[in-house]
Design a protein around this motif. Structure first.
Motif, PDB file in Angstrom:
ATOM      1  N   THR A 746       0.856  -1.185   0.000  1.00 22.31           N
ATOM      2  CA  THR A 746       0.000   0.000   0.000  1.00 22.31           C
ATOM      3  C   THR A 746       0.886   1.227   0.000  1.00 22.31           C
ATOM      4  OG1 THR A 746      -1.706  -1.167   1.250  1.00 22.31           O
ATOM      5  CG2 THR A 746      -1.824   1.235   1.197  1.00 22.31           C
ATOM      6  N   VAL A 747       0.650   2.117  -0.982  1.00 25.05           N
ATOM      7  CA  VAL A 747       1.467   3.309  -1.132  1.00 25.05           C
ATOM      8  C   VAL A 747       0.572   4.545  -1.125  1.00 25.05           C
ATOM      9  CG1 VAL A 747       3.274   2.116  -2.425  1.00 25.05           C
ATOM     10  CG2 VAL A 747       1.355   3.148  -3.665  1.00 25.05           C
ATOM     11  N   SER A 748       1.166   5.699  -0.816  1.00 27.71           N
ATOM     12  CA  SER A 748       0.400   6.946  -0.789  1.00 27.71           C
ATOM     13  C   SER A 748       1.313   8.106  -1.139  1.00 27.71           C
ATOM     14  CB  SER A 748      -0.237   7.164   0.586  1.00 27.71           C
ATOM     15  OG  SER A 748       0.756   7.273   1.591  1.00 27.71           O
ATOM     16  N   TRP A 749       0.699   9.277  -1.384  1.00 25.46           N
ATOM     17  CA  TRP A 749       1.459  10.450  -1.816  1.00 25.46           C
ATOM     18  C   TRP A 749       0.674  11.704  -1.464  1.00 25.46           C
ATOM     19  CZ3 TRP A 749      -0.493   6.548  -4.741  1.00 25.46           C
ATOM     20  CH2 TRP A 749      -1.657   6.824  -5.481  1.00 25.46           C
ATOM     21  N   ASN A 750       1.324  12.860  -1.592  1.00 31.74           N
ATOM     22  CA  ASN A 750       0.647  14.117  -1.287  1.00 31.74           C
ATOM     23  C   ASN A 750      -0.338  14.480  -2.386  1.00 31.74           C
ATOM     24  OD1 ASN A 750       3.227  14.666  -2.813  1.00 31.74           O
ATOM     25  ND2 ASN A 750       2.307  16.708  -2.920  1.00 31.74           N
ATOM     26  N   ALA A 751      -1.434  15.117  -1.991  1.00 32.35           N
ATOM     27  CA  ALA A 751      -2.477  15.523  -2.933  1.00 32.35           C
ATOM     28  C   ALA A 751      -1.998  16.696  -3.787  1.00 32.35           C
ATOM     29  CB  ALA A 751      -3.743  15.891  -2.189  1.00 32.35           C
ATOM     30  N   THR A 772      -1.703   0.999 -12.134  1.00 35.95           N
ATOM     31  CA  THR A 772      -3.089   1.246 -11.747  1.00 35.95           C
ATOM     32  C   THR A 772      -3.365   2.734 -11.820  1.00 35.95           C
ATOM     33  OG1 THR A 772      -4.794   0.818 -10.067  1.00 35.95           O
ATOM     34  CG2 THR A 772      -2.638   1.528  -9.266  1.00 35.95           C
ATOM     35  N   THR A 773      -4.646   3.106 -11.866  1.00 36.15           N
ATOM     36  CA  THR A 773      -5.086   4.497 -11.829  1.00 36.15           C
ATOM     37  C   THR A 773      -6.110   4.637 -10.715  1.00 36.15           C
ATOM     38  OG1 THR A 773      -4.714   4.803 -14.208  1.00 36.15           O
ATOM     39  CG2 THR A 773      -6.182   6.362 -13.116  1.00 36.15           C
ATOM     40  N   THR A 774      -5.997   5.709  -9.943  1.00 37.89           N
ATOM     41  CA  THR A 774      -6.874   5.900  -8.797  1.00 37.89           C
ATOM     42  C   THR A 774      -7.279   7.362  -8.689  1.00 37.89           C
ATOM     43  OG1 THR A 774      -7.010   5.716  -6.381  1.00 37.89           O
ATOM     44  CG2 THR A 774      -4.851   6.206  -7.301  1.00 37.89           C
ATOM     45  N   THR A 775      -8.434   7.595  -8.059  1.00 37.53           N
ATOM     46  CA  THR A 775      -8.895   8.970  -7.823  1.00 37.53           C
ATOM     47  C   THR A 775      -8.528   9.463  -6.435  1.00 37.53           C
ATOM     48  OG1 THR A 775     -11.049   8.120  -7.119  1.00 37.53           O
ATOM     49  CG2 THR A 775     -10.805   8.720  -9.448  1.00 37.53           C
ATOM     50  N   THR A 776      -7.912   8.618  -5.628  1.00 41.27           N
ATOM     51  CA  THR A 776      -7.469   9.005  -4.290  1.00 41.27           C
ATOM     52  C   THR A 776      -5.948   9.081  -4.262  1.00 41.27           C
ATOM     53  OG1 THR A 776      -7.276   6.729  -3.457  1.00 41.27           O
ATOM     54  CG2 THR A 776      -9.456   7.788  -3.337  1.00 41.27           C
ATOM     55  N   GLU A 777      -5.411   9.455  -3.103  1.00 41.71           N
ATOM     56  CA  GLU A 777      -3.955   9.564  -2.962  1.00 41.71           C
ATOM     57  C   GLU A 777      -3.374   8.293  -2.347  1.00 41.71           C
ATOM     58  OE1 GLU A 777      -5.940  12.358  -1.691  1.00 41.71           O
ATOM     59  OE2 GLU A 777      -5.795  12.904  -3.824  1.00 41.71           O
ATOM     60  N   GLU A 778      -3.946   7.143  -2.719  1.00 40.17           N
ATOM     61  CA  GLU A 778      -3.487   5.869  -2.186  1.00 40.17           C
ATOM     62  C   GLU A 778      -3.746   4.781  -3.213  1.00 40.17           C
ATOM     63  OE1 GLU A 778      -3.975   4.321   2.174  1.00 40.17           O
ATOM     64  OE2 GLU A 778      -5.654   3.494   1.008  1.00 40.17           O
ATOM     65  N   ALA A 779      -2.870   3.783  -3.234  1.00 45.81           N
ATOM     66  CA  ALA A 779      -3.048   2.674  -4.176  1.00 45.81           C
ATOM     67  C   ALA A 779      -2.428   1.421  -3.596  1.00 45.81           C
ATOM     68  CB  ALA A 779      -2.407   2.998  -5.522  1.00 45.81           C
ATOM     69  N   ILE A 780      -2.932   0.274  -4.081  1.00 45.56           N
ATOM     70  CA  ILE A 780      -2.370  -1.024  -3.704  1.00 45.56           C
ATOM     71  C   ILE A 780      -1.634  -1.585  -4.911  1.00 45.56           C
ATOM     72  CG2 ILE A 780      -2.894  -3.389  -3.025  1.00 45.56           C
ATOM     73  CD1 ILE A 780      -5.284  -2.299  -1.467  1.00 45.56           C
ATOM     74  N   ILE A 781      -0.369  -1.951  -4.693  1.00 46.13           N
ATOM     75  CA  ILE A 781       0.488  -2.485  -5.755  1.00 46.13           C
ATOM     76  C   ILE A 781       0.686  -3.976  -5.519  1.00 46.13           C
ATOM     77  CG2 ILE A 781       2.791  -2.411  -6.785  1.00 46.13           C
ATOM     78  CD1 ILE A 781       3.008   0.483  -5.824  1.00 46.13           C
ATOM     79  N   VAL A 795       1.903  10.109 -11.453  1.00 44.65           N
ATOM     80  CA  VAL A 795       1.592  11.254 -12.310  1.00 44.65           C
ATOM     81  C   VAL A 795       0.203  11.764 -11.931  1.00 44.65           C
ATOM     82  CG1 VAL A 795       0.994  11.967 -14.667  1.00 44.65           C
ATOM     83  CG2 VAL A 795       3.036  10.583 -14.251  1.00 44.65           C
ATOM     84  N   ALA A 796       0.086  13.058 -11.702  1.00 44.27           N
ATOM     85  CA  ALA A 796      -1.212  13.681 -11.415  1.00 44.27           C
ATOM     86  C   ALA A 796      -1.858  14.121 -12.724  1.00 44.27           C
ATOM     87  CB  ALA A 796      -1.029  14.862 -10.484  1.00 44.27           C
ATOM     88  N   LYS A 797      -3.200  13.940 -12.840  1.00 40.55           N
ATOM     89  CA  LYS A 797      -3.880  14.243 -14.096  1.00 40.55           C
ATOM     90  C   LYS A 797      -5.216  14.956 -13.837  1.00 40.55           C
ATOM     91  CE  LYS A 797      -3.726  10.924 -17.213  1.00 40.55           C
ATOM     92  NZ  LYS A 797      -3.877   9.595 -17.853  1.00 40.55           N
ATOM     93  N   ASN A 798      -5.609  15.760 -14.815  1.00 45.77           N
ATOM     94  CA  ASN A 798      -6.929  16.381 -14.813  1.00 45.77           C
ATOM     95  C   ASN A 798      -7.484  16.247 -16.219  1.00 45.77           C
ATOM     96  OD1 ASN A 798      -9.055  18.362 -15.156  1.00 45.77           O
ATOM     97  ND2 ASN A 798      -8.453  19.178 -13.155  1.00 45.77           N
ATOM     98  N   ALA A 799      -8.375  15.261 -16.415  1.00 44.68           N
ATOM     99  CA  ALA A 799      -8.918  14.993 -17.747  1.00 44.68           C
ATOM    100  C   ALA A 799      -9.814  16.125 -18.228  1.00 44.68           C
ATOM    101  CB  ALA A 799      -9.693  13.680 -17.729  1.00 44.68           C
ATOM    102  N   THR A 800     -10.494  16.771 -17.292  1.00 45.23           N
ATOM    103  CA  THR A 800     -11.399  17.859 -17.668  1.00 45.23           C
ATOM    104  C   THR A 800     -10.625  19.015 -18.287  1.00 45.23           C
ATOM    105  OG1 THR A 800     -12.898  17.254 -15.874  1.00 45.23           O
ATOM    106  CG2 THR A 800     -13.164  19.455 -16.834  1.00 45.23           C
TER     107      THR A 800
END
Length: 912
Positions: A746-751, A772-781, A795-800
């Motif tokens: 389980t990994v995390s990062w700053n928003a 993986t791609t997630t909408t939160t600041e946490e993911a399971i690898i 990588v941070a993204k904003n599709a809009t």
């Protein structure tokens, strides 16, 4: 490589061209048959009418024939050269003034020689077999072996090497080193036997051993236009050097470093050195750890061997002969302005024998050293004989802004040829170092791998257009030089060579097929017609040929001499650039003029604002003693006066970060106005104005997040902007591992403000890949082995809004469990294992307290994730503990993982 014929190329005889060639030839012809070889002046008598083989000295006779010098009245035609070959009359090397080193059978007809235009024949004087340095003691310490001298002896190729060794042994001369498949030997000889040695019939040449090897210690990517070839976008070019083998000949093993994941083969056991790491990172690092530090050819297959000055080591020969490696890099010096040595001959021969092989070298960092050229300490200080080669590349060193680094060695070569060949950024580069770290790297040591890496990108570009074939290195070298950005004086010079590498224009030349090849023999002339379209601001024509290796100490070293004249639609004749090699500091710094070149195996004609129409490129074989000679013509048709090259679309910058803006400018005179837009060019904001002589600017990126950013440049009536939009966005900079269990982490990062999603990367087979791609600041690898290192980035993204940040710097977990909630059986294992003593210095004991285990798998990993120890133990219990030797470990923190029946636990171990 197959010859290429284009619809606009034709081969014909030109009356005008012959007339001009005759005039130029008469103007530059030498009227004497006198030969100047090193410090010797030799007059070969006109003796063919009375010559008999019995007149040859005994020192010239070997087996059933003779070695000697044969001089012709005129350079023999190709028909005569072919007739000699058919009769087994070997013309070994070309000596200036229509003279060859030969081996002829003793039955050779003298009348045939006379009918073929031979003027005179002599035996080879022993003194011309000894290098100037060898004839002028005292010698440097590196060439002294007790009371003996260390020399390189070259024997004739048709003489058995073992026979030579036996003959030398009989004269108490010992062989220090013998090279496989080579006629060079390293000897230790008494000081008083030079004359006798030079008169042995099998001896071709003797010189002092090569001087000791000395190391020539992302702004470069954009300066070189390498980033335009490796855009890492679906719409742009993606030339990463994939499928090309590159060789780091340096100070030992490269890495470990994830920037070479899956692409690196170390063929040396030497560790603890960082020079080769820096070279490798610039040439072919992938930027897996930090994307800002990506090298030129991030997909090339990389090999590492130790630098051996002879270029005859078995590892180098094996890799180039087997076709595993197409491009080598050697950023080492051996002496200074050494002339054309046996090593020079070796690298030129290798390139001639393997046409797809390209040797790239640093020019050296010895400006300020007076190396005997005769013009003081600012000229003629290219370091090492190998860099003096005709068929190789020697690279000058510039800062990221294109200005010359003061220490960068300058030409000319020993005989006045243009060296260095080209320039690249080497100073203050950030490159790889051992153990997944980076270093600040510099010198021409860093410039050369920039050229090697861009060359690998061009090799791939050519291969994709030609069924996977490799190009000849002659084509790539010509392309690099003819498309280089002007630097220093107009035209080539002895500081920058032909200018600063421009990988984008080089790739476009290959993609557009603006090249052709043909061959030519003595006295022949070819004409190729090339159409120049209207609206062209500059056209460049270059002829280049991979020349026949010269004899050691040859001056000039040029063997086959071709001439180029370009005739425009109005019948105006244009001669190539030439430099004045007179050993005078003022003369050597003068801009190039135009005239007839008798020194270089490259000629370039540049025409500004050319008239549209057909241009005849006339090639003549002025002096081709070893023909036929293949040559390449490459031509650069530049239609834009101003071209913004970086950023050009798809890049992602960070607010407040520093980025180098780059542009190409041809025939512009006014200052450059720089602007940026955040709305795809609807409105523009000023960046700055720079002088009309500048072609780059260090831009502090504004604090304006968005996806519609462009840069624009204007100079008078000329203007250009980024071809597509790029992004400005922040990236996650604080990454952490929250929990690591046997099957997942389980990994995390700053928003990041306004980020809608995050792509999470882990290290794949070669590169960082989205897992993986997630909408939160946490993911399971998911993980497969809890004891192996784990790397992740975000990588941070904003599709809009359409933006994406650059990838973060990768974060390492060295291996082992972390904050994992163990089950009952895991708890038993974890709580039942005791390490003592801890800290340990000699050995550590592993005890299982009151439990007994049939098998235990034990491994030790250091803080860098490297596995140092692994073993399986049986029947382990509290009364039968395990002893592990750690006496050789450096002081620090380690991790010991113990596993049994699929259950594992990790303990910290301190070694003191």
């Amino acid at each position: 490589m197959k010859k290429t014929t284009f619809y606009n190329s034709m081969k014909r005889k030109s009356v005008l061209f012959f007339a001009m060639t005759f005039i130029f030839s008469m103007s530059f012809a030498q009227n004497s048959y006198t030969i100047k070889f090193q410090d010797e002046t030799i007059d070969i008598p006109e003796n063919i009418s009375t010559f008999q083989w019995s007149q040859m000295p005994e020192s010239s006779k070997l087996e059933e024939g003779y070695y000697g010098w044969v001089q012709f009245y005129e350079t023999p035609t190709q028909d005569i050269q072919n007739a000699f070959k058919s009769r087994n009359l070997e013309l070994i090397n070309y000596i200036p003034q229509k003279t060859y080193l030969f081996y002829f059978p003793e039955t050779t007809s003298v009348s045939f020689l006379a009918q073929s235009g031979v003027r005179g024949i002599i035996g080879v004087p022993g003194t011309v077999k000894l290098s100037t340095a060898l004839q002028n003691p005292p010698y440097e310490d590196y060439a002294i072996d007790g009371s003996n001298i260390l020399v390189t002896l070259q024997h004739y190729k048709n003489v058995n090497t073992q026979y030579v060794i036996n003959e030398l042994a009989a004269k108490q001369i010992s062989v220090v080193e013998q090279y496989d498949n080579s006629n060079n030997l390293l000897l230790s000889i008494p000081n008083n036997c030079l004359t006798d040695l030079s008169n042995l019939p099998f001896v071709k040449w003797v010189e002092l051993i090569t001087a000791p090897s000395i190391k020539d210690d992302t702004r470069g990517r954009s300066l070189h236009r390498s980033s335009n070839l490796d855009t890492q976008t679906t719409a742009g070019r993606n030339y990463t050097g994939e499928g090309i083998g590159v060789l780091v000949r340096d100070d030992g093993r490269v890495g470990p470093h994830i920037d070479f994941e899956g692409r690196l083969t170390n063929l040396t056991g030497v560790t603890g050195q960082s020079h080769g790491d820096g070279v490798a990172g610039i040439m072919s690092g992938a930027g897996n750890l930090n994307p800002d530090n990506r090298g030129m050819a991030a997909g090339a297959t990389t090999y590492a061997v130790n630098y051996i000055a002879s270029f005859l080591d078995s590892l180098t020969l094996g890799l180039i002969n087997d076709g595993d490696v197409q491009i080598t890099n050697s950023s080492y010096s051996n002496g200074c302005n050494d002339g054309y040595t046996t090593v020079t001959q070796t690298v030129d021969t290798q390139t001639k024998d393997i046409p797809t092989l390209l040797h790239v070298f640093s020019a050296g960092n010895s400006n300020g050293s007076n190396c005997g050229y005769g013009a003081g300490s600012q000229w003629g200080n290219i370091t090492g004989g190998h860099k003096q080669g005709k068929n190789v590349i020697a690279t000058a060193n510039v800062f990221f802004d294109g200005s010359l680094v003061t220490s960068s060695s300058r030409g000319p070569a020993h005989d006045g040829r243009i060296k260095p060949d080209i320039s690249a950024n080497g100073q203050n580069q950030i490159s790889t170092n051992e153990n997944n770290t980076y270093q600040t790297f510099g010198g021409t040591s860093g410039a050369a791998p920039g050229i090697a890496g861009v060359s690998a990108q061009l090799y791939q570009a050519y291969g994709e257009l030609n069924g996977g074939d490799f190009p000849q290195s002659a084509l790539i070298k010509a392309t690099l030089m003819n498309t280089a950005n002007e630097a220093g004086n107009i035209g080539p010079d002895y500081k920058f060579g032909y200018g600063i590498v421009n990988g984008l224009r080089a790739a476009q030349l290959i993609e557009d097929g603006r090249y052709l090849s043909d061959d030519i023999s003595q006295g022949e002339a070819n004409t190729h017609t090339i159409n120049v379209p209207a609206g062209t601001t500059q056209v460049r024509f270059m002829t280049y040929w991979s020349d026949t290796p010269a004899a050691p100490s040859a001056n000039p070293a040029l063997v086959n001499d071709l001439d180029m004249v370009v005739t425009d639609p109005a019948s105006g004749a244009h001669l190539p650039y030439i430099l004045d090699p007179t050993p005078n500091a003022t003369t050597l710094d003068l801009p190039a003029t135009n005239g007839v070149d008798r020194l270089n195996n490259v000629e370039q004609v540049v025409i500004n604002n050319p008239a549209a129409g057909a241009y005849d490129v006339d090639i003549s074989g002025f002096n081709v003693p070893f023909g036929p000679q293949e040559y390449f013509i490459v031509y650069e048709i530049i239609t834009e006066n101003l071209t913004l090259t970086y950023p050009n679309g798809g890049e992602s910058f960070t607010p407040f970060g520093a980025q180098s803006l780059h542009w190409d400018a041809i025939n512009t005179t006014e200052d450059f106005d720089l602007e940026y837009s955040t709305d795809n060019g609807t409105t523009w904001s000023a960046i700055t104005t720079v002088a009309g002589t500048v072609t780059n600017y260090a831009w502090s990126v504004p604090n304006e997040v968005g996806s519609q950013v462009k840069v624009r440049i204007t100079s008078g009536a000329f203007q250009d902007e980024s071809d597509d939009v790029f992004h400005i966005a922040r990236y996650p900079a604080v990454l952490q591992y929250d929990m690591v269990c046997p099957t997942e982490a389980t990994v995390s990062w700053n928003a990041i403000d306004d980020a809608e999603s995050y792509d999470v990367y882990t290290l794949g087979e070669k590169y960082m890949e989205v897992i993986t791609t997630t909408t939160t600041e946490e993911a399971i690898i998911p993980i497969t082995d809890v004891n192996e290192p784990i790397w992740f980035a975000v990588v941070a993204k904003n599709a809009t809004e359409g933006w994406a940040s650059r990838r973060s710097i990768a974060k390492l977990h060295a291996g082992g469990l972390l904050n994992c909630n163990l089950g009952l059986e895991e708890s038993v294992l974890s709580e039942g294992i005791v390490l003592y003593p801890n800290p340990a210095s000699d050995q550590v004991m592993v005890s299982t307290k009151n439990n007994a285990f049939e098998t235990l798998n034990v491994s030790i990993i250091n803080s860098l994730g490297q596995k140092l120890f692994t073993n399986t133990f049986t029947n382990v219990s509290g009364t039968n503990p395990i002893a592990v030797d750690v006496s050789s470990y450096a002081t620090g923190m380690y991790f010991m993982t113990i596993e049994s029946d699929g259950v594992a636990t990790t303990k910290k171990l301190v070694v003191q």
